[in-house]
Design an enzyme around this catalytic site. Structure first.
Site, PDB file in Angstrom:
ATOM      1  N   GLY A  62       0.830  -1.212   0.000  1.00  0.00           N
ATOM      2  CA  GLY A  62       0.000   0.000   0.000  1.00  0.00           C
ATOM      3  C   GLY A  62       0.862   1.260   0.000  1.00  0.00           C
ATOM      4  N   ARG A 103      13.405  10.070  -2.790  1.00  0.00           N
ATOM      5  CA  ARG A 103      14.289  11.205  -3.094  1.00  0.00           C
ATOM      6  C   ARG A 103      15.588  11.111  -2.280  1.00  0.00           C
ATOM      7  NH1 ARG A 103      14.820  15.943  -0.216  1.00  0.00           N
ATOM      8  NH2 ARG A 103      15.471  17.811  -1.378  1.00  0.00           N
ATOM      9  N   ARG A 129      19.260  10.754  -3.897  1.00  0.00           N
ATOM     10  CA  ARG A 129      20.259  11.814  -3.669  1.00  0.00           C
ATOM     11  C   ARG A 129      21.412  11.277  -2.812  1.00  0.00           C
ATOM     12  NH1 ARG A 129      16.986  17.054  -4.540  1.00  0.00           N
ATOM     13  NH2 ARG A 129      16.311  16.529  -6.649  1.00  0.00           N
ATOM     14  N   ARG A 166       0.748  -5.322  -5.617  1.00  0.00           N
ATOM     15  CA  ARG A 166       0.883  -6.532  -4.807  1.00  0.00           C
ATOM     16  C   ARG A 166       1.143  -7.656  -5.815  1.00  0.00           C
ATOM     17  NH1 ARG A 166      -0.816  -4.464   0.135  1.00  0.00           N
ATOM     18  NH2 ARG A 166      -2.595  -3.058   0.076  1.00  0.00           N
ATOM     19  N   GLY A 207       5.724  -2.218   3.694  1.00  0.00           N
ATOM     20  CA  GLY A 207       5.311  -2.721   4.999  1.00  0.00           C
ATOM     21  C   GLY A 207       5.756  -4.165   5.212  1.00  0.00           C
ATOM     22  N   ASP A 208       5.055  -4.873   6.094  1.00  0.00           N
ATOM     23  CA  ASP A 208       5.549  -6.213   6.453  1.00  0.00           C
ATOM     24  C   ASP A 208       5.510  -7.205   5.288  1.00  0.00           C
ATOM     25  OD1 ASP A 208       2.819  -6.296   6.544  1.00  0.00           O
ATOM     26  OD2 ASP A 208       2.676  -7.241   8.509  1.00  0.00           O
ATOM     27  N   THR A 268       4.221   2.605   5.645  1.00  0.00           N
ATOM     28  CA  THR A 268       2.823   2.162   5.713  1.00  0.00           C
ATOM     29  C   THR A 268       2.082   3.072   6.683  1.00  0.00           C
ATOM     30  OG1 THR A 268       1.316   0.468   6.606  1.00  0.00           O
ATOM     31  CG2 THR A 268       3.579   0.354   7.358  1.00  0.00           C
ATOM     32  N   ASP A 293      -0.160   2.200   8.584  1.00  0.00           N
ATOM     33  CA  ASP A 293      -0.655   1.429   9.731  1.00  0.00           C
ATOM     34  C   ASP A 293       0.212   1.541  10.986  1.00  0.00           C
ATOM     35  OD1 ASP A 293      -2.609   0.563   7.993  1.00  0.00           O
ATOM     36  OD2 ASP A 293      -1.582  -1.314   7.508  1.00  0.00           O
ATOM     37  N   ASP A 314       2.432  -0.457  11.978  1.00  0.00           N
ATOM     38  CA  ASP A 314       2.384  -1.767  12.630  1.00  0.00           C
ATOM     39  C   ASP A 314       3.703  -2.530  12.509  1.00  0.00           C
ATOM     40  OD1 ASP A 314       2.240  -2.084   9.907  1.00  0.00           O
ATOM     41  OD2 ASP A 314       0.634  -3.563   9.945  1.00  0.00           O
ATOM     42  N   GLY A 369      -5.935   0.672   9.336  1.00  0.00           N
ATOM     43  CA  GLY A 369      -4.883   0.206  10.240  1.00  0.00           C
ATOM     44  C   GLY A 369      -4.662  -1.295  10.155  1.00  0.00           C
ATOM     45  N   ARG A 370      -5.437  -1.958   9.314  1.00  0.00           N
ATOM     46  CA  ARG A 370      -5.393  -3.427   9.201  1.00  0.00           C
ATOM     47  C   ARG A 370      -5.582  -4.065  10.580  1.00  0.00           C
ATOM     48  NH1 ARG A 370      -3.714  -6.114   4.478  1.00  0.00           N
ATOM     49  NH2 ARG A 370      -2.682  -4.265   3.704  1.00  0.00           N
ATOM     50  N   LYS A 419     -24.345  15.057  27.762  1.00  0.00           N
ATOM     51  CA  LYS A 419     -23.716  15.121  26.434  1.00  0.00           C
ATOM     52  C   LYS A 419     -24.799  14.843  25.401  1.00  0.00           C
ATOM     53  CE  LYS A 419     -18.911  13.884  26.968  1.00  0.00           C
ATOM     54  NZ  LYS A 419     -17.778  13.210  26.370  1.00  0.00           N
ATOM     55  N   HIS A 437      -9.877   4.954   2.017  1.00  0.00           N
ATOM     56  CA  HIS A 437      -8.607   5.325   1.373  1.00  0.00           C
ATOM     57  C   HIS A 437      -8.286   6.810   1.401  1.00  0.00           C
ATOM     58  CE1 HIS A 437      -8.944   1.194  -0.004  1.00  0.00           C
ATOM     59  NE2 HIS A 437      -7.650   1.246  -0.207  1.00  0.00           N
ATOM     60  N   VAL A 438      -9.220   7.618   1.856  1.00  0.00           N
ATOM     61  CA  VAL A 438      -8.896   9.039   2.007  1.00  0.00           C
ATOM     62  C   VAL A 438      -7.677   9.177   2.931  1.00  0.00           C
ATOM     63  CG1 VAL A 438     -10.440   9.456   3.979  1.00  0.00           C
ATOM     64  CG2 VAL A 438      -9.963  11.294   2.413  1.00  0.00           C
ATOM     65  N   ARG A 461      -5.037   7.379   2.936  1.00  0.00           N
ATOM     66  CA  ARG A 461      -3.765   6.979   2.318  1.00  0.00           C
ATOM     67  C   ARG A 461      -3.132   8.107   1.508  1.00  0.00           C
ATOM     68  NH1 ARG A 461      -4.119   1.185   1.195  1.00  0.00           N
ATOM     69  NH2 ARG A 461      -3.229   1.468  -0.867  1.00  0.00           N
TER      70      ARG A 461
HETATM   71  O1  F6P Z   1      -1.689  -1.266   4.870  1.00  0.00           O
HETATM   72  C1  F6P Z   1      -2.311  -0.067   4.516  1.00  0.00           C
HETATM   73  C2  F6P Z   1      -3.795  -0.253   4.324  1.00  0.00           C
HETATM   74  O2  F6P Z   1      -4.358   0.981   3.932  1.00  0.00           O
HETATM   75  C3  F6P Z   1      -4.547  -0.833   5.523  1.00  0.00           C
HETATM   76  O3  F6P Z   1      -4.804   0.119   6.511  1.00  0.00           O
HETATM   77  C4  F6P Z   1      -5.781  -1.387   4.845  1.00  0.00           C
HETATM   78  O4  F6P Z   1      -6.303  -2.459   5.604  1.00  0.00           O
HETATM   79  C5  F6P Z   1      -5.257  -1.875   3.522  1.00  0.00           C
HETATM   80  O5  F6P Z   1      -4.024  -1.193   3.290  1.00  0.00           O
HETATM   81  C6  F6P Z   1      -6.159  -1.642   2.338  1.00  0.00           C
HETATM   82  O6  F6P Z   1      -5.565  -2.239   1.238  1.00  0.00           O
HETATM   83  P1  F6P Z   1      -5.980  -1.933  -0.273  1.00  0.00           P
HETATM   84  O7  F6P Z   1      -5.501  -0.560  -0.625  1.00  0.00           O
HETATM   85  O8  F6P Z   1      -5.291  -2.981  -1.050  1.00  0.00           O
HETATM   86  O9  F6P Z   1      -7.469  -2.002  -0.323  1.00  0.00           O
END
Ligand code: F6P
Length: 324
Positions: free
Chosen positions: A11, A21, A25, A72, A102-103, A126, A128, A130, A171-172, A214, A254-255, A257
């Site tokens: 991701g 960069r 460099r 991937r 990432g991992d 990443t 996440d 993690d 955050g997976r 509240k 995905h906003v 990312r």
């Molecule tokens: O590892 C980053 C991440 O955005 C996670 O938080 C999420 O679970 C996953 O990737 C989503 O993956 P994709 O972009 O392949 O849908």
């Protein structure tokens, strides 16, 4: 070491370009040729490899995503795929690698390094956060700030309409984005996979708030929480509470990312990029470069992949106390 190949994989994360960069460099500074492998392991297998120079990475430090593209790749999981990739590297004379990801990226890099004895260093990129072996991963700070600003926006509506909002963040399997955006946004409750929170506890926290007058509440949920996704959790709460206020669910997705990388992410990425080049020059390999307590550190791929990065339990305790 004469030619380094660099790639981004998995991701994308804001700050990956700043890392690229710094790698390019840094290589130029030390008189090392540098090649970009497009689309990660897929590009390695297909020979999608291009020479990079100082200008190739001009004007990208402020851009999210990855100019090298990412993918991937199933084929790289097989020895035949990795052999093709290695043959391509040989064709280009690439004798060391820097892997930004990432991992999953490091799992591939570890196998590749063990199988083909090519020196490789990983850079943790990443959102996440993690990965064991670094306090922060590239992209995490930006993602938290993006999530936080969404929580702030939603709170305006929650407050105006006396609503309960369930907001799901990425955050997976990790609750880092959730806990930080939850604390920063003053959430009434944060649900993370690292600690079990029951539906009854969520209800209790909401009811406590209502008993103190509240009128609106925010529950931030990590996507990996074991009670389910934000819709499922909201349904479970609805099923148990009569006269529940107006409920809404928002999945940020995905906003988180994208978006301009924060200063912290750019600086971290620049530091890790240069340190990766210097690490290879010093003969390090099969490791990930990270920053712990403001010091550059190197952690074996094995540890960075398998060891659990603990979430500070004190942060979870804080949510409960501060949301009264
Ligand atoms: O590892 C980053 C991440 O955005 C996670 O938080 C999420 O679970 C996953 O990737 C989503 O993956 P994709 O972009 O392949 O849908």
């Amino acid at each position: 070491m004469k030619k380094i190949g660099v790639f981004t994989s998995g991701g994308d994360a804001p700050g990956m370009n700043a890392a690229l960069r710094a790698v390019v460099r840094g290589c130029i500074y030390y008189g090392i040729e540098v090649y970009g492998i497009r689309y990660g392991y897929k590009g390695m297998i297909e020979g999608d490899i291009i020479p990079l120079n100082s200008h190739s990475v001009s004007n990208i430090i402020q851009r999210a995503g990855t100019v090298l593209k990412s993918a991937r790749c199933q084929e790289f999981r097989e020895p035949e795929g990795r052999k093709k990739a290695f043959d391509n590297l040989k064709k280009f004379g690439i004798d060391a690698l820097i892997a930004i990801g990432g991992d999953g990226t490091f799992t591939g890099a570890k196998v590749f390094f063990e199988e083909h004895a090519i020196p490789v260093i990983g850079i943790p990129g990443t959102i996440d956060n993690d990965i064991y072996g670094t306090d922060k991963t590239i992209g995490f700070d930006t993602a938290v700030n993006t999530a936080l600003s969404a929580v702030d926006n939603i709170r305006d509506t929650a407050d105006s309409h006396d609503r309960v909002f369930f907001i799901e963040v990425m955050g997976r399997d990790s609750g880092y984005i959730a806990i930080q955006s939850g604390i920063g946004g003053g959430a009434e409750m944060v649900m993370v996979p690292e600690t079990k929170t029951t539906i009854n506890e969520v209800i209790e926290a909401l009811q406590k708030g209502w008993s103190r007058s509240k009128t609106s509440s925010i529950v931030v949920i990590a996507e990996g929480d074991e009670e389910g996704n934000a819709f499922e959790i909201s349904e479970k709460v609805k099923a148990r509470v009569k006269d529940l206020k107006d409920i809404r669910v928002t999945i940020l997705g995905h906003v988180q990312r994208g978006g301009t990388p924060t200063a912290q992410d750019r600086i971290l990425a620049s530091r890790l990029g240069l340190s990766a080049v210097e690490g290879l020059r010093d003969g390090k390999s099969g490791v990930m470069v990270g920053v712990i307590n403001d010091e550059v550190t190197f952690t074996s791929f094995g540890d960075s992949i398998t060891k659990q990065k603990p979430l500070n339990k004190d942060l979870i305790r804080m949510v409960e106390i501060l949301s009264i």
